[in-house]
Design a protein around this motif. Structure first.
Motif, PDB file in Angstrom:
ATOM      1  N   ASN A 128       0.894  -1.205  -0.155  1.00 24.02           N
ATOM      2  CA  ASN A 128       0.140   0.119  -0.122  1.00 24.02           C
ATOM      3  C   ASN A 128       0.874   1.029   0.060  1.00 24.02           C
ATOM      4  O   ASN A 128       0.679   2.107   0.770  1.00 24.02           O
ATOM      5  N   ASN A 129       1.873   1.173  -0.723  1.00 20.84           N
ATOM      6  CA  ASN A 129       2.942   2.432  -0.756  1.00 20.84           C
ATOM      7  C   ASN A 129       3.582   2.873   0.225  1.00 20.84           C
ATOM      8  O   ASN A 129       4.069   4.022   0.667  1.00 20.84           O
ATOM      9  N   CYS A 130       3.749   1.780   1.288  1.00 22.09           N
ATOM     10  CA  CYS A 130       4.344   2.157   2.701  1.00 22.09           C
ATOM     11  C   CYS A 130       5.225   0.987   2.749  1.00 22.09           C
ATOM     12  O   CYS A 130       5.382  -0.246   2.581  1.00 22.09           O
ATOM     13  N   CYS A 131       6.493   1.434   3.663  1.00 25.02           N
ATOM     14  CA  CYS A 131       7.412   0.314   4.116  1.00 25.02           C
ATOM     15  C   CYS A 131       7.800   0.738   5.421  1.00 25.02           C
ATOM     16  O   CYS A 131       7.627   1.833   6.020  1.00 25.02           O
ATOM     17  N   ILE A 132       8.237  -0.089   6.058  1.00 24.47           N
ATOM     18  CA  ILE A 132       8.961  -0.079   7.442  1.00 24.47           C
ATOM     19  C   ILE A 132      10.410  -0.546   7.751  1.00 24.47           C
ATOM     20  O   ILE A 132      10.527  -1.653   7.375  1.00 24.47           O
ATOM     21  N   PHE A 133      11.182   0.377   8.104  1.00 26.57           N
ATOM     22  CA  PHE A 133      12.638   0.031   8.443  1.00 26.57           C
ATOM     23  C   PHE A 133      12.787   0.151   9.671  1.00 26.57           C
ATOM     24  O   PHE A 133      12.143   0.722  10.817  1.00 26.57           O
ATOM     25  N   GLY A 134      13.781  -0.539  10.463  1.00 24.77           N
ATOM     26  CA  GLY A 134      14.267  -0.553  11.662  1.00 24.77           C
ATOM     27  C   GLY A 134      15.518  -0.523  12.085  1.00 24.77           C
ATOM     28  O   GLY A 134      16.201  -0.555  11.012  1.00 24.77           O
ATOM     29  N   ALA A 135      15.942  -0.408  13.170  1.00 21.61           N
ATOM     30  CA  ALA A 135      17.301  -0.530  13.607  1.00 21.61           C
ATOM     31  C   ALA A 135      17.621  -0.975  15.103  1.00 21.61           C
ATOM     32  O   ALA A 135      16.474  -0.691  16.068  1.00 21.61           O
ATOM     33  N   GLU A 136      18.530  -1.662  15.416  1.00 19.36           N
ATOM     34  CA  GLU A 136      18.946  -2.160  16.642  1.00 19.36           C
ATOM     35  C   GLU A 136      20.421  -1.917  16.834  1.00 19.36           C
ATOM     36  O   GLU A 136      21.082  -2.216  15.873  1.00 19.36           O
ATOM     37  N   LEU A 137      20.754  -1.194  18.041  1.00 21.21           N
ATOM     38  CA  LEU A 137      21.940  -0.655  18.107  1.00 21.21           C
ATOM     39  C   LEU A 137      22.457  -0.898  19.438  1.00 21.21           C
ATOM     40  O   LEU A 137      21.675  -0.774  20.556  1.00 21.21           O
ATOM     41  N   PHE A 138      23.842  -1.206  19.504  1.00 16.14           N
ATOM     42  CA  PHE A 138      24.748  -1.481  20.729  1.00 16.14           C
ATOM     43  C   PHE A 138      25.701  -0.168  20.861  1.00 16.14           C
ATOM     44  O   PHE A 138      26.539  -0.047  20.139  1.00 16.14           O
ATOM     45  N   VAL A 139      25.666   0.364  21.896  1.00 19.62           N
ATOM     46  CA  VAL A 139      26.717   1.436  22.223  1.00 19.62           C
ATOM     47  C   VAL A 139      27.575   0.718  23.097  1.00 19.62           C
ATOM     48  O   VAL A 139      27.346   0.329  24.236  1.00 19.62           O
ATOM     49  N   HIS A 140      29.034   0.933  22.729  1.00 17.70           N
ATOM     50  CA  HIS A 140      29.884   0.375  23.450  1.00 17.70           C
ATOM     51  C   HIS A 140      30.771   1.268  24.246  1.00 17.70           C
ATOM     52  O   HIS A 140      30.956   2.340  23.690  1.00 17.70           O
ATOM     53  N   GLU A 141      31.289   1.045  25.437  1.00 18.48           N
ATOM     54  CA  GLU A 141      32.168   2.054  26.171  1.00 18.48           C
ATOM     55  C   GLU A 141      33.518   1.518  25.715  1.00 18.48           C
ATOM     56  O   GLU A 141      33.809   0.374  25.528  1.00 18.48           O
ATOM     57  N   ARG A 142      34.187   2.645  25.768  1.00 16.34           N
ATOM     58  CA  ARG A 142      35.704   2.743  25.309  1.00 16.34           C
ATOM     59  C   ARG A 142      36.369   1.793  26.551  1.00 16.34           C
ATOM     60  O   ARG A 142      36.259   2.380  27.473  1.00 16.34           O
ATOM     61  N   ASN A 143      37.157   0.693  26.235  1.00 18.41           N
ATOM     62  CA  ASN A 143      38.030   0.152  27.096  1.00 18.41           C
ATOM     63  C   ASN A 143      39.452   0.430  26.737  1.00 18.41           C
ATOM     64  O   ASN A 143      40.518  -0.002  27.471  1.00 18.41           O
ATOM     65  N   ALA A 144      39.923   1.238  26.175  1.00 21.96           N
ATOM     66  CA  ALA A 144      41.086   1.688  25.870  1.00 21.96           C
ATOM     67  C   ALA A 144      41.791   2.646  26.970  1.00 21.96           C
ATOM     68  O   ALA A 144      41.079   2.975  27.864  1.00 21.96           O
ATOM     69  N   LYS A 145      43.118   2.731  26.831  1.00 22.62           N
ATOM     70  CA  LYS A 145      43.661   3.469  27.978  1.00 22.62           C
ATOM     71  C   LYS A 145      43.153   5.069  28.124  1.00 22.62           C
ATOM     72  O   LYS A 145      42.587   5.395  27.016  1.00 22.62           O
ATOM     73  N   ARG A 146      42.962   5.629  29.424  1.00 18.73           N
ATOM     74  CA  ARG A 146      42.573   6.792  29.366  1.00 18.73           C
ATOM     75  C   ARG A 146      43.397   7.850  28.736  1.00 18.73           C
ATOM     76  O   ARG A 146      44.608   7.932  28.603  1.00 18.73           O
ATOM     77  N   GLU A 147      42.413   8.963  28.022  1.00 15.04           N
ATOM     78  CA  GLU A 147      42.857   9.984  27.180  1.00 15.04           C
ATOM     79  C   GLU A 147      42.718  11.097  27.973  1.00 15.04           C
ATOM     80  O   GLU A 147      41.410  11.406  28.520  1.00 15.04           O
ATOM     81  N   PHE A 148      43.479  12.193  28.045  1.00 13.68           N
ATOM     82  CA  PHE A 148      43.012  13.628  28.719  1.00 13.68           C
ATOM     83  C   PHE A 148      42.959  14.491  27.248  1.00 13.68           C
ATOM     84  O   PHE A 148      43.869  14.776  26.777  1.00 13.68           O
ATOM     85  N   LEU A 149      41.866  14.948  27.213  1.00 12.68           N
ATOM     86  CA  LEU A 149      41.505  15.938  26.086  1.00 12.68           C
ATOM     87  C   LEU A 149      41.010  17.391  26.661  1.00 12.68           C
ATOM     88  O   LEU A 149      40.472  17.501  27.541  1.00 12.68           O
TER      89      LEU A 149
END
Length: 290
Positions: A128-149
């Motif tokens: 009926n001229n309609c479509c459905i998109f979706g997304a699943e996401l995982f947000v990762h915490e950085r495990n690298a060494k600490r950086e000072f910005l």
């Protein structure tokens, strides 16, 4: 690691627009990384997506983040089969983690699905001229060494001035300025008098180079301007602005086509006087990451 509990979906009604930016339902957004789906129903032609559906995940509300922000995300994108009640799932190979940041706010697929398959009604993607998109996401915490910005806006001594004399006699491909120090970081300006493509584009090329990107962990963000000064009226300067993370593998950034040589050589513009150019680089914002 933050995970959305279920795929977020966005319903799209097909039309003739080249691009549809479809916002997710607020309740389905990750608090760590609010995002949206951007869909090109006819394909993203600029990135060779013609003949396909192009779809991307974009981080939004970036103005709320501090300069130099980074978010690491792995994600899947979906297209719903409305006949069989199931999703077509597309994701990066091996669930690659993508780095979103202030210069790269969008990742996705230029050729998500061919238009031939998408428009085949038996596939169930377009009903009926309609479509459905979706997304699943995982947000990762950085495990690298600490950086000072640290970020510095309008640092002291931020303007670099380089007088290039005997311009018409310059016969090398590239020339470098002297070293300029802004804060704790050293910089140079770089010019290709006949252009980075050796005159084929008939334009002058100008770049900013970071001298301190020596080790892999050294990286510096800069938002900067490069200008050629109007030496007669001191008002019609030619100026461009850019921003970049300078690293060991990408320690120079700028403009391969800064301006046409014919305009540069036009005496009425006051840019080339007594066969000399006045080139300036100005660092507006800079960072130091250690």
């Amino acid at each position: 690691m933050t995970k959305l509990n279920q795929p977020s979906t966005a319903r799209v009604v097909e039309d003739d627009e080249q691009r549809l930016a479809t916002m997710e339902d607020d309740e389905q957004r990750s608090a760590t990384a609010p995002g949206r789906l951007s869909v090109y129903p006819k394909g993203n032609e600029k990135l060779n997506g013609s003949g396909h559906i192009s779809i991307y995940l974009a981080i939004v509300d970036t103005e709320k983040y501090t300069l130099g922000w980074e978010i690491y995300v792995s994600f899947k994108l979906f297209l719903f089969d409305q006949i069989r009640d199931k999703f077509l799932t597309i994701q990066d190979v091996d669930g690659v983690i993508r780095r979103f940041h202030d210069i790269k706010t969008e990742w996705g697929f230029h050729k998500f699905l061919s238009l031939k398959s998408f428009e085949d009604l038996s596939q169930g993607y377009l009903v009926n001229n309609c479509c459905i998109f979706g997304a699943e996401l995982f947000v990762h915490e950085r495990n690298a060494k600490r950086e000072f910005l640290t970020m510095i806006k309008e640092p002291l001594n931020r303007t670099m001035t380089w007088k290039i004399e005997n311009f018409s006699s310059l016969d090398k491909v590239t020339y470098y300025s002297q070293i300029f120090q802004i804060g704790d970081v050293k910089w140079k300006l770089l010019v290709y008098p006949k252009g980075i493509y050796n005159g084929e584009m008939k334009a002058i090329s100008l770049f900013l180079l970071c001298c301190d990107c020596v080790l892999p962990e050294h990286k510096f963000f800069a938002e900067f301007k490069i200008r050629i000064k109007d030496q007669i009226n001191n008002e019609n300067h030619v100026e461009k602005i850019e921003k970049h993370w300078f690293t060991t593998s990408s320690n120079e950034w700028g403009f391969s086509h800064f301006m046409p040589l014919k305009d540069l050589l036009d005496a009425s513009k006051g840019l080339l006087v007594n066969d000399a150019l006045m080139v300036e680089g100005e660092v507006i914002v800079m960072s130091n990451v250690k």
